[in-house]
Design an enzyme around this catalytic site. Structure first.
Site, PDB file in Angstrom:
ATOM      1  N   HIS A  70       1.753  -0.056 -12.942  1.00 29.15           N
ATOM      2  CA  HIS A  70       2.700  -0.984 -13.579  1.00 29.15           C
ATOM      3  C   HIS A  70       1.975  -1.959 -14.514  1.00 29.15           C
ATOM      4  O   HIS A  70       2.331  -3.130 -14.601  1.00 29.15           O
ATOM      5  CB  HIS A  70       3.488  -1.781 -12.537  1.00 29.15           C
ATOM      6  CG  HIS A  70       4.385  -0.943 -11.674  1.00 29.15           C
ATOM      7  ND1 HIS A  70       5.739  -0.787 -11.916  1.00 29.15           N
ATOM      8  CD2 HIS A  70       4.130  -0.215 -10.565  1.00 29.15           C
ATOM      9  CE1 HIS A  70       6.269  -0.002 -10.980  1.00 29.15           C
ATOM     10  NE2 HIS A  70       5.316   0.364 -10.157  1.00 29.15           N
ATOM     11  N   ASN A  91      12.228  -0.615  -8.197  1.00 30.31           N
ATOM     12  CA  ASN A  91      12.169   0.277  -9.356  1.00 30.31           C
ATOM     13  C   ASN A  91      13.576   0.559  -9.872  1.00 30.31           C
ATOM     14  O   ASN A  91      14.570   0.194  -9.226  1.00 30.31           O
ATOM     15  CB  ASN A  91      11.520   1.612  -8.973  1.00 30.31           C
ATOM     16  CG  ASN A  91      10.001   1.517  -8.838  1.00 30.31           C
ATOM     17  OD1 ASN A  91       9.378   0.602  -9.378  1.00 30.31           O
ATOM     18  ND2 ASN A  91       9.420   2.452  -8.113  1.00 30.31           N
ATOM     19  N   HIS A 141       4.765  -9.563  -4.381  1.00 28.59           N
ATOM     20  CA  HIS A 141       4.308  -9.093  -3.064  1.00 28.59           C
ATOM     21  C   HIS A 141       5.543  -8.848  -2.181  1.00 28.59           C
ATOM     22  O   HIS A 141       6.281  -9.801  -1.900  1.00 28.59           O
ATOM     23  CB  HIS A 141       3.394 -10.163  -2.458  1.00 28.59           C
ATOM     24  CG  HIS A 141       3.021  -9.909  -1.038  1.00 28.59           C
ATOM     25  ND1 HIS A 141       2.802  -8.643  -0.532  1.00 28.59           N
ATOM     26  CD2 HIS A 141       2.814 -10.762  -0.003  1.00 28.59           C
ATOM     27  CE1 HIS A 141       2.495  -8.741   0.746  1.00 28.59           C
ATOM     28  NE2 HIS A 141       2.500 -10.008   1.093  1.00 28.59           N
ATOM     29  N   TYR A 150      -0.490  -5.345  -1.953  1.00 29.39           N
ATOM     30  CA  TYR A 150      -0.260  -6.251  -3.093  1.00 29.39           C
ATOM     31  C   TYR A 150      -1.157  -7.484  -3.034  1.00 29.39           C
ATOM     32  O   TYR A 150      -1.711  -7.917  -4.051  1.00 29.39           O
ATOM     33  CB  TYR A 150       1.212  -6.640  -3.178  1.00 29.39           C
ATOM     34  CG  TYR A 150       2.088  -5.488  -3.647  1.00 29.39           C
ATOM     35  CD1 TYR A 150       2.611  -5.453  -4.927  1.00 29.39           C
ATOM     36  CD2 TYR A 150       2.364  -4.409  -2.828  1.00 29.39           C
ATOM     37  CE1 TYR A 150       3.389  -4.403  -5.371  1.00 29.39           C
ATOM     38  CE2 TYR A 150       3.144  -3.350  -3.246  1.00 29.39           C
ATOM     39  CZ  TYR A 150       3.660  -3.352  -4.530  1.00 29.39           C
ATOM     40  OH  TYR A 150       4.418  -2.306  -4.963  1.00 29.39           O
TER      41      TYR A 150
HETATM   42  C1  HEM Z   1       9.169   1.884  -3.034  1.00 30.14           C
HETATM   43  C2  HEM Z   1       7.956   2.021  -3.481  1.00 30.14           C
HETATM   44  C3  HEM Z   1       7.338   1.126  -4.506  1.00 30.14           C
HETATM   45  C4  HEM Z   1       7.928   0.376  -5.466  1.00 30.14           C
HETATM   46  C5  HEM Z   1       9.392   0.220  -5.756  1.00 30.14           C
HETATM   47  C6  HEM Z   1       6.886  -0.306  -6.175  1.00 30.14           C
HETATM   48  C7  HEM Z   1       7.117  -1.181  -7.221  1.00 30.14           C
HETATM   49  C8  HEM Z   1       6.139  -1.859  -7.880  1.00 30.14           C
HETATM   50  C9  HEM Z   1       6.351  -2.723  -8.999  1.00 30.14           C
HETATM   51  C10 HEM Z   1       7.685  -3.040  -9.617  1.00 30.14           C
HETATM   52  C11 HEM Z   1       5.145  -3.191  -9.379  1.00 30.14           C
HETATM   53  C12 HEM Z   1       4.881  -4.110 -10.553  1.00 30.14           C
HETATM   54  C13 HEM Z   1       5.021  -5.536 -10.165  1.00 30.14           C
HETATM   55  C14 HEM Z   1       4.876  -6.411 -11.376  1.00 30.14           C
HETATM   56  O1  HEM Z   1       5.738  -6.344 -12.263  1.00 30.14           O
HETATM   57  O2  HEM Z   1       3.881  -7.167 -11.439  1.00 30.14           O
HETATM   58  C15 HEM Z   1       4.174  -2.635  -8.513  1.00 30.14           C
HETATM   59  C16 HEM Z   1       2.835  -2.896  -8.589  1.00 30.14           C
HETATM   60  C17 HEM Z   1       1.957  -2.454  -7.662  1.00 30.14           C
HETATM   61  N1  HEM Z   1       2.222  -1.636  -6.602  1.00 30.14           N
HETATM   62 FE1  HEM Z   1       3.939  -0.851  -6.071  1.00 30.14          FE
HETATM   63  N2  HEM Z   1       5.679   0.032  -5.652  1.00 30.14           N
HETATM   64  C18 HEM Z   1       5.917   0.905  -4.616  1.00 30.14           C
HETATM   65  C19 HEM Z   1       4.991   1.463  -3.775  1.00 30.14           C
HETATM   66  C20 HEM Z   1       3.703   1.052  -3.708  1.00 30.14           C
HETATM   67  C21 HEM Z   1       2.767   1.456  -2.703  1.00 30.14           C
HETATM   68  C22 HEM Z   1       3.087   2.401  -1.564  1.00 30.14           C
HETATM   69  C23 HEM Z   1       1.610   0.818  -2.965  1.00 30.14           C
HETATM   70  C24 HEM Z   1       0.313   0.870  -2.234  1.00 30.14           C
HETATM   71  C25 HEM Z   1       0.158   1.284  -1.019  1.00 30.14           C
HETATM   72  C26 HEM Z   1       1.810   0.012  -4.148  1.00 30.14           C
HETATM   73  C27 HEM Z   1       0.867  -0.763  -4.750  1.00 30.14           C
HETATM   74  C28 HEM Z   1       1.062  -1.475  -5.901  1.00 30.14           C
HETATM   75  C29 HEM Z   1       0.007  -2.211  -6.561  1.00 30.14           C
HETATM   76  C30 HEM Z   1      -1.429  -2.306  -6.120  1.00 30.14           C
HETATM   77  C31 HEM Z   1       0.585  -2.824  -7.671  1.00 30.14           C
HETATM   78  C32 HEM Z   1      -0.104  -3.705  -8.697  1.00 30.14           C
HETATM   79  C33 HEM Z   1       0.206  -5.133  -8.352  1.00 30.14           C
HETATM   80  C34 HEM Z   1      -0.499  -6.119  -9.257  1.00 30.14           C
HETATM   81  O3  HEM Z   1      -1.610  -5.862  -9.718  1.00 30.14           O
HETATM   82  O4  HEM Z   1       0.080  -7.199  -9.467  1.00 30.14           O
HETATM   83  N3  HEM Z   1       3.104   0.165  -4.566  1.00 30.14           N
HETATM   84  N4  HEM Z   1       4.795  -1.819  -7.593  1.00 30.14           N
END
Ligand code: HEM
Length: 714
Positions: free
Chosen positions: A110, A182, A374, A397
Site C-alpha cells: 500500500h 479494502n 493499525h 502494523y
Molecule cells: C483483510 C486483510 C487486509 C487488509 C484489508 C489490509 C489493508 C491494508 C491497508 C488499507 C493498508 C494501508 C494503510 C495506509 O493507508 O497507510 C495496509 C498496509 C499494511 N498492511 Fe495490510 N491489510 C490486510 C492484511 C494484512 C496482513 C495479513 C498483514 C501482515 C501480516 C498486513 C500488513 C500490512 C503492512 C505491513 C502494511 C504497511 C503499513 C505501513 O507501513 O503503514 N496486512 N493494509
C-alpha cells in the site's frame, strides 16, 4: 460548499504567482481554502492552543533550522570566488545533510496512496450492538482516510488493476479507532502467516524488478493457482472492482468479522461496509491503461479536485450483524474465514453513520505519508475475533512502523495523535516529542500520587476485551474444514454479474494470463476456472488458445447475490468531469451558458480548444486539442460552432475513444459534425444531439447518472 466563483480545481498555490520573482519580504502564504493539516494536539492528545500555522514555517525571512536569518542560500562559502568550498559552511552542510535524509522507507505494501480529512457523524443506530461512543446519534468525529493501491511503489500509477486500500482513522473521544480495510470484501489468504508469500508473489520479480504495480505476471498466477483459497479475491480483482473510476466511487470493507459489545455487555459479530453515495463505478480496461501513461496521478487528482471543488465525497458506514454463537458461523459460512462474504441478501447492511471527506491535506509527507494505521487501534465497544488473518495484522502494523517511521514514537507524529487524553507510561525513544513530568512511569507507584490509575467499570469507560470462551484445544498448525471450500463463493460472484461485467472478467483473465510466460501456469489457472464455472473457463481458454479442462472438483452451488453487481442503478453526478470541445468560432454566450450550467449541476467543466489560452470572450481553456484525452472526462460535449475543427484528427480520436468507452456524448448545433467525422452514429445509445446546449446537457447528466451506456458496447 465553498464559493469558488466557479474556478476549475487544481491551481497549485493559494494565489496566482507574479511573473517576476517576488522580493518584498512577507509572511508565508496561508494554505489553499480546501486544505488543512491535522488538528493541533499535543503528543498526549490535548487541544493545543495554537493555530495550525504555528506548526508550519513562520516569519518572512529564510533561516537555518535553528532560526538564524540567512543572507544567501545560492552560493556556498568558498575560499575566493572560484575557490574550493570551506568545511565551515554550516549552512551548506545543514541544507545538504537534511536533503540527503528526506526520504523514509515506503510502506512495504500500500505504498502509493492519497488521503483526505473529514468528519464522521454517528446515526445512533448501532446502540443495540455497541457502546462505542462515536457511533452515538449526531456525535461528530474528525477522521483521516487514506486510499491506496497494494502492489505498486510509491511512484507507481494510480489506475493499475489492483485491490484498493480504504483506511480510516477516527479520532474519537475514547481514543483512536482505525478501520483498515479494502475495496474488496474478501482477502487472498486465510491466515496472516502467508501474507509475505502473497505479497512476494504479487510484487515485481526479484531478479529484474518487473512488472511494476500489477498482477499480470507469472509469479502472481503461480501462487494463486497453487494456493486456491486466493481464487475468490483474484476473481474480484479481475472484475471491474480492480480498476475503480475514482476513490470516491468505491465501496470499502472491514473484511474480517469483528465483535461488538453493547452497554449491557452483550456481544454480536459484525462486518463493516462503506457504501459510497456516488455509487460503485469503474474505468474500462482501455481507459485504465491509457490513464497510467496520460495521468498516473488520476485517482489522487480526482479526490483532491473534488474536495477543492466542494463536491465532498460521502460514504455511509454500515454493519452486517450476526449472532455471536460459539461456532461463529452464519448460514453455513464460517465468519472467521476472510475469503468469504456473507451475501447482503442474507444479512442486510444496516447504516450506522456517515463519512464526509471535506479537506485536503496541506502537506503530503507530514500527513498522507506519515499516517500510521493499525487494526489494533480499537475503542470501547469494538473488539477483534479469532480470525487468523486479523490476528497476524495485530502484530504486523506496529512492527512495520518501527522501521518506516524510525522508532517507537510514531503515534506522536501530528497526524497520528489521538484526540483523547494519553497517559501511557511509554517513555523516551527516538523522536520523543512529549516532555513527560513526574518520576514514576510505572505502576503501582506512590511517588507520582499513584497516577495513572486503572479505569474500572463502565463509568470510567474502559476498553473491554469481550470475555468470550476460548476452546480448550491442542496446539496445531492446521485449520478448520469449514475453510476448505475455495470455489463456491467465486462461482457465486461470477454468476451474480451482468453479461457486460462477465465480459470484462473474461477479458481481464485473458489479458493477465496472456501476459504470463509459462504455459503450465496458464493451464493450472484454467483448471481453477473450470472448477468455478465451465463457461468462464472455456471463454478464457479460447482467448489463450488452450483447451478448456473439465472441473476437477465438485463445487456446491450458492444463490447469486445481485447486490454484487455494479450495473443498473442511477447515482448522483457530483464532481463528474465534462469535457467541452469548443473553438473561437463557437457562439461565446452559448459556451459561457453551458459552462455555468455544468457548474450549477455540481460537475466540473474542462473547456477544450484548438490551442491553449482563452476564447475570444475571455473564457479560459483548460485543455487544448494536444492535451485533451478521453480518460479525463466522464462525458464529452461538442459545442455548436466547431464545424471548422470537426475533422481535426485529435477531436476524432477523442470522440472515438469516448464512444468506445461507453461514455455519454452530447452535441448541439453543428457540433454533431464531429460525430460524423468520427463515424459515430448520432442515434447510438448514450449519444445526445439537439439544438439547445442546455437541453443536451440535461439529457447527458441523466445518462451520466448511470455511469456508462453499456448497451452501446454490450
Ligand atoms: C483483510 C486483510 C487486509 C487488509 C484489508 C489490509 C489493508 C491494508 C491497508 C488499507 C493498508 C494501508 C494503510 C495506509 O493507508 O497507510 C495496509 C498496509 C499494511 N498492511 Fe495490510 N491489510 C490486510 C492484511 C494484512 C496482513 C495479513 C498483514 C501482515 C501480516 C498486513 C500488513 C500490512 C503492512 C505491513 C502494511 C504497511 C503499513 C505501513 O507501513 O503503514 N496486512 N493494509
Amino acid at each position: 460548499m465553498p464559493d469558488k466563483s466557479h474556478a476549475v480545481p487544481g491551481a497549485p498555490a493559494p494565489e496566482p504567482p507574479t511573473l517576476e520573482e517576488p522580493t518584498t519580504p512577507r509572511e508565508p502564504l496561508e494554505p489553499k481554502a480546501d486544505q488543512t493539516g491535522p488538528d493541533v494536539r499535543t503528543p498526549s492528545g490535548a487541544v493545543a492552543n495554537e493555530d495550525q500555522a504555528v506548526n508550519a514555517q513562520q516569519g518572512e525571512w529564510l533561516t537555518t533550522s535553528v532560526g538564524a536569518r540567512l543572507r544567501d542560500t545560492d552560493h556556498s562559502l568558498k575560499a575566493g570566488e572560484r575557490g574550493p568550498t570551506l568545511l565551515q559552511d554550516h549552512h551548506l552542510r545543514e541544507k545538504i545533510t537534511h536533503f540527503d535524509h528526506e526520504r523514509i522507507p515506503e510502506r512495504v505494501v500500500h505504498a502509493r496512496g492519497a488521503a483526505a480529512h473529514g468528519v464522521f457523524t454517528g446515526y445512533g443506530t448501532a446502540a443495540e450492538v455497541t457502546c462505542a461512543a462515536f457511533l452515538d446519534k449526531d456525535v461528530q468525529t474528525p477522521v483521516f482516510t487514506r486510499f491506496s493501491t497494494v502492489l505498486g511503489s510509491r511512484g507507481s500509477a494510480d489506475t493499475v488493476r489492483d485491490t484498493r486500500g480504504f483506511a480510516t482513522k477516527f479520532y474519537t473521544a475514547e481514543g483512536i479507532f482505525d478501520l483498515v480495510g479494502n475495496n474488496i470484501p474478501v482477502f487472498f489468504i486465510q491466515d496472516g502467516i502467508k501474507f509475505p508469500d502473497i505479497i512476494h508473489a504479487g510484487k515485481p520479480h526479484p531478479d529484474r524488478e518487473i512488472p511494476q504495480a500489477q498482477s499480470a505476471h507469472d509469479t502472481f498466477w503461480d501462487f494463486v493457482s497453487l494456493h486456491t483459497e486466493a481464487q475468490a479475491h483474484t476473481m474480484w480483482n479481475m472484475s471491474d472492482r480492480g480498476i475503480p473510476r475514482s476513490f470516491r466511487m468505491m465501496e470499502g470493507f472491514g473484511i474480517h468479522t469483528f465483535r461488538m459489545i453493547n452497554a449491557a455487555g452483550e456481544t454480536s459479530l459484525v462486518k463493516f461496509h462503506w457504501k459510497p453515495r456516488l455509487g460503485v463505478h469503474a474505468q474500462t480496461w482501455e481507459e485504465a491503461q491509457l490513464t497510467c501513461g496520460f495521468d498516473p496521478d488520476f485517482h489522487r487528482r480526482d479526490l483532491a479536485d473534488a474536495i477543492e471543488a466542494g463536491a465532498y465525497p460521502e460514504w455511509e458506514l454500515g454493519i452486517q450483524v450476526f449472532p455471536d454463537e460459539p461456532d461463529q458461523m452464519f448460514a453455513g459460512i464460517d465468519l472467521l474465514d476472510p475469503t468469504k462474504i456473507v451475501p447482503e441478501e442474507l444479512a442486510p447492511v444496516q447504516p450506522i453513520g456517515l463519512l464526509q471527506l471535506n479537506r485536503n491535506p496541506s502537506n503530503y509527507f507530514a500527513e498522507t505519508e506519515q499516517v500510521a494505521f493499525h487494526p489494533g487501534n480499537l475503542v470501547r465497544g469494538i473488539d477483534v475475533t479469532d480470525d487468523a488473518l486479523l490476528q497476524a495484522r495485530l502484530f504486523s502494523y506496529i512492527d512495520t512502523q518501527l522501521t518506516r517511521l524510525g522508532g517507537p514514537n510514531f503515534n506522536q507524529i501530528p497526524i497520528n495523535r489521538p484526540h483523547a487524553p494519553v497517559n501511557d507510561m511509554l517513555r523516551d525513544g527516538f523522536h520523543q516529542d512529549a516532555v513527560h513530568r513526574g518520576v514514576a512511569p510505572y505502576r503501582p507507584n506512590s511517588l507520582d500520587g499513584g497516577c495513572p490509575f486503572h479505569a474500572s467499570g463502565a463509568d470510567d469507560r474502559a476498553f473491554v476485551e469481550a470475555p468470550v470462551e476460548v476452546a480448550a484445544a491442542p496446539k496445531t498448525r492446521a485449520q478448520a474444514a469449514s475453510f476448505d471450500d475455495h470455489f463456491s463463493q467465486v462461482r457465486l460472484f461470477w454468476r451474480s454479474m451482468t453479461p457486460i461485467e462477465q465480459d470484462h472478467i473474461v477479458l481481464a483473465y485473458s489479458f493477465e494470463l496472456g501476459k504470463c510466460y509459462e504455459q503450465t501456469i496458464k493451464e493450472r489457472q484454467l483448471q481453477c476456472l473450470a472448477n468455478i464455472d465451465a463457461e468462464l473457463c472455456s471463454r478464457v481458454a479460447a482467448n489463450l488458445g488452450l483447451p478448456a479442462p473439465a472441473a476437477s472438483e465438485s463445487v456446491p452451488d450458492a444463490d447469486p447475490s445481485p447486490a454484487l453487481s455494479m450495473v443498473g442503478e442511477s447515482w448522483p453526478v457530483d464532481g463528474r468531469v465534462i469535457g467541452v470541445v469548443t473553438c473561437p468560432d463557437c457562439p461565446q454566450d452559448e459556451v459561457a451558458a453551458i459552462r455555468q450550467a455544468i457548474f450549477d449541476a455540481g460537475m466540473v467543466p474542462l473547456l477544450i480548444g484548438p490551442t491553449g489560452g482563452q476564447l475570444p470572450s475571455g473564457i479560459p481553456l483548460q485543455r487544448s486539442f494536444d492535451t485533451a484525452r478521453s480518460i479525463e472526462y466522464d462525458a464529452v460535449l461538442l459545442a455548436g460552432g466547431i464545424a471548422a475543427h470537426a475533422d481535426d484528427p485529435r477531436v476524432t480520436l477523442l470522440v472515438q475513444e469516448v464512444f468506445r468507452q461507453a461514455k455519454a456524448i452530447g452535441a448541439w448545433g453543428d457540433g454533431d459534425a464531429a460525430l460524423t467525422a468520427a463515424a459515430v452514429d448520432a442515434a447510438a445509445p448514450g449519444v445526445v444531439v439537439g439544438d439547445s446546449g442546455e437541453q443536451v446537457l440535461t439529457e447527458l447528466a441523466g445518462l451520466l447518472a448511470k455511469h456508462r451506456a453499456w448497451e452501446r458496447v454490450g
